[in-house]
Design a protein around this motif. Structure first.
Motif, PDB file in Angstrom:
ATOM      1  N   TRP A 115    -130.875  -1.064  57.846  1.00 31.63           N
ATOM      2  CA  TRP A 115    -130.539   0.349  57.948  1.00 31.63           C
ATOM      3  C   TRP A 115    -131.548   1.059  58.841  1.00 31.63           C
ATOM      4  CZ3 TRP A 115    -133.128   4.752  55.786  1.00 31.63           C
ATOM      5  CH2 TRP A 115    -134.374   4.445  55.197  1.00 31.63           C
ATOM      6  N   ALA A 116    -131.306   2.341  59.085  1.00 31.13           N
ATOM      7  CA  ALA A 116    -132.243   3.172  59.849  1.00 31.13           C
ATOM      8  C   ALA A 116    -132.119   4.614  59.361  1.00 31.13           C
ATOM      9  CB  ALA A 116    -131.946   3.098  61.344  1.00 31.13           C
ATOM     10  N   THR A 117    -133.205   5.344  59.472  1.00 25.64           N
ATOM     11  CA  THR A 117    -133.210   6.737  59.018  1.00 25.64           C
ATOM     12  C   THR A 117    -132.256   7.603  59.824  1.00 25.64           C
ATOM     13  OG1 THR A 117    -135.107   7.201  60.450  1.00 25.64           O
ATOM     14  CG2 THR A 117    -135.585   6.655  58.144  1.00 25.64           C
ATOM     15  N   TRP A 118    -132.000   7.251  61.068  1.00 25.56           N
ATOM     16  CA  TRP A 118    -131.141   8.046  61.940  1.00 25.56           C
ATOM     17  C   TRP A 118    -129.658   7.693  61.804  1.00 25.56           C
ATOM     18  CZ3 TRP A 118    -128.684   4.426  64.689  1.00 25.56           C
ATOM     19  CH2 TRP A 118    -129.349   3.232  64.944  1.00 25.56           C
ATOM     20  N   CYS A 119    -129.337   6.684  61.011  1.00 25.43           N
ATOM     21  CA  CYS A 119    -127.964   6.171  60.860  1.00 25.43           C
ATOM     22  C   CYS A 119    -127.276   6.861  59.679  1.00 25.43           C
ATOM     23  CB  CYS A 119    -128.044   4.654  60.656  1.00 25.43           C
ATOM     24  SG  CYS A 119    -126.529   3.875  60.097  1.00 25.43           S
ATOM     25  N   ALA A 120    -126.299   7.728  59.973  1.00 25.44           N
ATOM     26  CA  ALA A 120    -125.614   8.482  58.917  1.00 25.44           C
ATOM     27  C   ALA A 120    -124.921   7.584  57.891  1.00 25.44           C
ATOM     28  CB  ALA A 120    -124.630   9.471  59.538  1.00 25.44           C
ATOM     29  N   PRO A 121    -124.168   6.541  58.296  1.00 25.69           N
ATOM     30  CA  PRO A 121    -123.551   5.680  57.275  1.00 25.69           C
ATOM     31  C   PRO A 121    -124.597   4.958  56.418  1.00 25.69           C
ATOM     32  CG  PRO A 121    -122.522   5.298  59.419  1.00 25.69           C
ATOM     33  CD  PRO A 121    -123.708   6.190  59.643  1.00 25.69           C
ATOM     34  N   CYS A 122    -125.732   4.625  57.021  1.00 23.28           N
ATOM     35  CA  CYS A 122    -126.812   3.974  56.264  1.00 23.28           C
ATOM     36  C   CYS A 122    -127.322   4.911  55.172  1.00 23.28           C
ATOM     37  CB  CYS A 122    -127.985   3.625  57.179  1.00 23.28           C
ATOM     38  SG  CYS A 122    -127.598   2.537  58.551  1.00 23.28           S
ATOM     39  N   ARG A 123    -127.540   6.141  55.554  1.00 21.80           N
ATOM     40  CA  ARG A 123    -128.062   7.135  54.614  1.00 21.80           C
ATOM     41  C   ARG A 123    -127.067   7.381  53.479  1.00 21.80           C
ATOM     42  NH1 ARG A 123    -132.466  10.246  56.895  1.00 21.80           N
ATOM     43  NH2 ARG A 123    -131.872  12.017  55.585  1.00 21.80           N
ATOM     44  N   ALA A 124    -125.777   7.401  53.815  1.00 17.91           N
ATOM     45  CA  ALA A 124    -124.750   7.626  52.800  1.00 17.91           C
ATOM     46  C   ALA A 124    -124.663   6.451  51.821  1.00 17.91           C
ATOM     47  CB  ALA A 124    -123.399   7.853  53.472  1.00 17.91           C
ATOM     48  N   GLU A 125    -124.904   5.256  52.320  1.00 23.29           N
ATOM     49  CA  GLU A 125    -124.780   4.038  51.519  1.00 23.29           C
ATOM     50  C   GLU A 125    -125.982   3.792  50.602  1.00 23.29           C
ATOM     51  OE1 GLU A 125    -123.571  -0.283  52.905  1.00 23.29           O
ATOM     52  OE2 GLU A 125    -125.408   0.351  53.915  1.00 23.29           O
ATOM     53  N   VAL A 166    -132.742  -5.377  48.784  1.00 16.99           N
ATOM     54  CA  VAL A 166    -133.866  -5.257  49.707  1.00 16.99           C
ATOM     55  C   VAL A 166    -133.425  -4.564  50.999  1.00 16.99           C
ATOM     56  CG1 VAL A 166    -135.666  -6.521  50.947  1.00 16.99           C
ATOM     57  CG2 VAL A 166    -134.827  -7.387  48.744  1.00 16.99           C
ATOM     58  N   PRO A 167    -133.671  -3.262  51.117  1.00 15.19           N
ATOM     59  CA  PRO A 167    -133.371  -2.592  52.377  1.00 15.19           C
ATOM     60  C   PRO A 167    -134.491  -2.836  53.384  1.00 15.19           C
ATOM     61  CG  PRO A 167    -133.756  -0.993  50.601  1.00 15.19           C
ATOM     62  CD  PRO A 167    -134.070  -2.347  50.073  1.00 15.19           C
ATOM     63  N   VAL A 168    -134.110  -3.038  54.644  1.00 21.45           N
ATOM     64  CA  VAL A 168    -135.077  -3.225  55.720  1.00 21.45           C
ATOM     65  C   VAL A 168    -134.776  -2.181  56.797  1.00 21.45           C
ATOM     66  CG1 VAL A 168    -135.931  -4.781  57.511  1.00 21.45           C
ATOM     67  CG2 VAL A 168    -135.367  -5.685  55.250  1.00 21.45           C
ATOM     68  N   ALA A 169    -135.694  -1.251  56.981  1.00 23.65           N
ATOM     69  CA  ALA A 169    -135.549  -0.239  58.028  1.00 23.65           C
ATOM     70  C   ALA A 169    -135.808  -0.930  59.364  1.00 23.65           C
ATOM     71  CB  ALA A 169    -136.521   0.914  57.802  1.00 23.65           C
ATOM     72  N   THR A 170    -134.792  -0.949  60.202  1.00 26.92           N
ATOM     73  CA  THR A 170    -134.821  -1.698  61.447  1.00 26.92           C
ATOM     74  C   THR A 170    -135.091  -0.791  62.636  1.00 26.92           C
ATOM     75  OG1 THR A 170    -133.281  -3.275  60.527  1.00 26.92           O
ATOM     76  CG2 THR A 170    -133.424  -3.203  62.899  1.00 26.92           C
ATOM     77  N   GLY A 171    -136.000  -1.205  63.498  1.00 30.60           N
ATOM     78  CA  GLY A 171    -136.295  -0.442  64.704  1.00 30.60           C
ATOM     79  C   GLY A 171    -137.259   0.704  64.433  1.00 30.60           C
ATOM     80  N   ARG A 172    -137.129   1.734  65.237  1.00 31.00           N
ATOM     81  CA  ARG A 172    -138.045   2.878  65.160  1.00 31.00           C
ATOM     82  C   ARG A 172    -137.683   3.795  64.000  1.00 31.00           C
ATOM     83  NH1 ARG A 172    -138.461   4.378  71.547  1.00 31.00           N
ATOM     84  NH2 ARG A 172    -139.282   2.350  72.166  1.00 31.00           N
ATOM     85  N   ASN A 173    -138.390   3.626  62.920  1.00 33.59           N
ATOM     86  CA  ASN A 173    -138.245   4.452  61.722  1.00 33.59           C
ATOM     87  C   ASN A 173    -139.645   4.851  61.298  1.00 33.59           C
ATOM     88  OD1 ASN A 173    -135.249   4.149  60.732  1.00 33.59           O
ATOM     89  ND2 ASN A 173    -135.888   2.106  61.369  1.00 33.59           N
ATOM     90  N   ILE A 189    -139.003   7.724  56.469  1.00 31.67           N
ATOM     91  CA  ILE A 189    -138.481   6.847  55.416  1.00 31.67           C
ATOM     92  C   ILE A 189    -138.838   7.418  54.043  1.00 31.67           C
ATOM     93  CG2 ILE A 189    -138.611   4.558  54.360  1.00 31.67           C
ATOM     94  CD1 ILE A 189    -139.170   3.458  57.212  1.00 31.67           C
ATOM     95  N   SER A 190    -140.091   7.798  53.868  1.00 31.54           N
ATOM     96  CA  SER A 190    -140.531   8.367  52.586  1.00 31.54           C
ATOM     97  C   SER A 190    -139.765   9.638  52.253  1.00 31.54           C
ATOM     98  CB  SER A 190    -142.029   8.666  52.622  1.00 31.54           C
ATOM     99  OG  SER A 190    -142.766   7.480  52.726  1.00 31.54           O
ATOM    100  N   ARG A 191    -139.573  10.480  53.257  1.00 33.20           N
ATOM    101  CA  ARG A 191    -138.839  11.733  53.050  1.00 33.20           C
ATOM    102  C   ARG A 191    -137.408  11.437  52.634  1.00 33.20           C
ATOM    103  NH1 ARG A 191    -138.156  13.901  58.063  1.00 33.20           N
ATOM    104  NH2 ARG A 191    -140.401  13.989  58.215  1.00 33.20           N
ATOM    105  N   PHE A 192    -136.771  10.499  53.310  1.00 34.24           N
ATOM    106  CA  PHE A 192    -135.397  10.159  52.955  1.00 34.24           C
ATOM    107  C   PHE A 192    -135.309   9.602  51.537  1.00 34.24           C
ATOM    108  CE2 PHE A 192    -132.160   6.830  52.541  1.00 34.24           C
ATOM    109  CZ  PHE A 192    -131.051   7.659  52.489  1.00 34.24           C
ATOM    110  N   TYR A 193    -136.186   8.683  51.164  1.00 34.87           N
ATOM    111  CA  TYR A 193    -136.177   8.136  49.808  1.00 34.87           C
ATOM    112  C   TYR A 193    -136.317   9.258  48.779  1.00 34.87           C
ATOM    113  CZ  TYR A 193    -136.211   3.016  50.391  1.00 34.87           C
ATOM    114  OH  TYR A 193    -135.869   1.700  50.621  1.00 34.87           O
ATOM    115  N   ALA A 194    -137.185  10.216  49.046  1.00 32.95           N
ATOM    116  CA  ALA A 194    -137.377  11.333  48.116  1.00 32.95           C
ATOM    117  C   ALA A 194    -136.123  12.216  48.060  1.00 32.95           C
ATOM    118  CB  ALA A 194    -138.591  12.163  48.532  1.00 32.95           C
TER     119      ALA A 194
END
Length: 189
Positions: free
Chosen positions: A81-91, A108-115, A120-125
């Motif tokens: 997944w990636a922080t900039w990916c809307a479907p990733c964030r929804a899932e 096990v999520p793996v943030a791929t590329g430039r994150n 990432i911390s902000r999104f998890y929160a």
């Protein structure tokens, strides 16, 4: 206009890749799990034989080295997944709920590329993700070696750390159907 083009390209890649993987799916365990697929899980492509994973170094939020070897011996739902990916964030919330519903597996999520770690911390929160680890593949080494061309992609790993199934695109991973398919795969192993 560029976003529309990228969305169309993403959809085309996702549909084409799932169709290509579908041609190789056969076998008893595969048949059992395949028969349970409905809704989002229809996109899950089951492999006729396990595929070894390439070696790749991952890191945690604070750049501590991490490895998928840490999950050896467990069934793993590996999500790119990636922080900039809307479907990733929804899932992601459904992956968090899956981990709570099926504690015998490792989600096990793996943030791929430039994150950025802060993002990432902000999104998890913001998404109230509490059960999932934070792993990063900052140079996309693992995702590239695994042929991940679009996000999100979720790969099911057997306890030996081999890929047995792949779903391109987002899904409701905590659905009854998803849990039934995962349970069937685990029971057939």
């Amino acid at each position: 206009m560029m976003r529309l083009f990228l969305a169309a390209l993403y959809t085309a890649l996702a549909l084409g890749a799932n169709a290509a993987l579908a041609e190789g799916a056969t076998g008893d365990v595969v048949s059992d799990a395949a028969g349970l697929r409905e809704g989002d899980m229809k996109k899950l492509q089951l492999h006729d034989s396990p595929i070894d994973l390439p070696a790749a170094e991952l890191v945690t939020l604070d750049d501590t080295p991490a490895s998928l070897e840490d999950y050896r011996g467990k069934w793993v739902v590996l999500n790119f997944w990636a922080t900039w990916c809307a479907p990733c964030r929804a899932e992601m919330p459904s992956l968090d709920r899956l981990q709570l519903a099926m504690p015998d597996i490792a989600v096990v999520p793996v943030a791929t590329g430039r994150n950025e770690p802060v993002a990432i911390s902000r999104f998890y929160a913001e998404a109230a993700i509490t059960s999932l680890p934070i792993l990063r593949d900052p140079k996309s080494a693992l995702s590239s070696r695994m042929g991940v061309m679009a996000l999100p992609v979720t790969v099911i790993l057997n306890p030996e750390g081999q890929e047995v199934a792949r779903l391109i695109g987002d899904a409701e991973w905590d659905s009854v159907t998803a849990q039934s398919v995962l349970s069937a795969l685990m029971a057939g192993h």
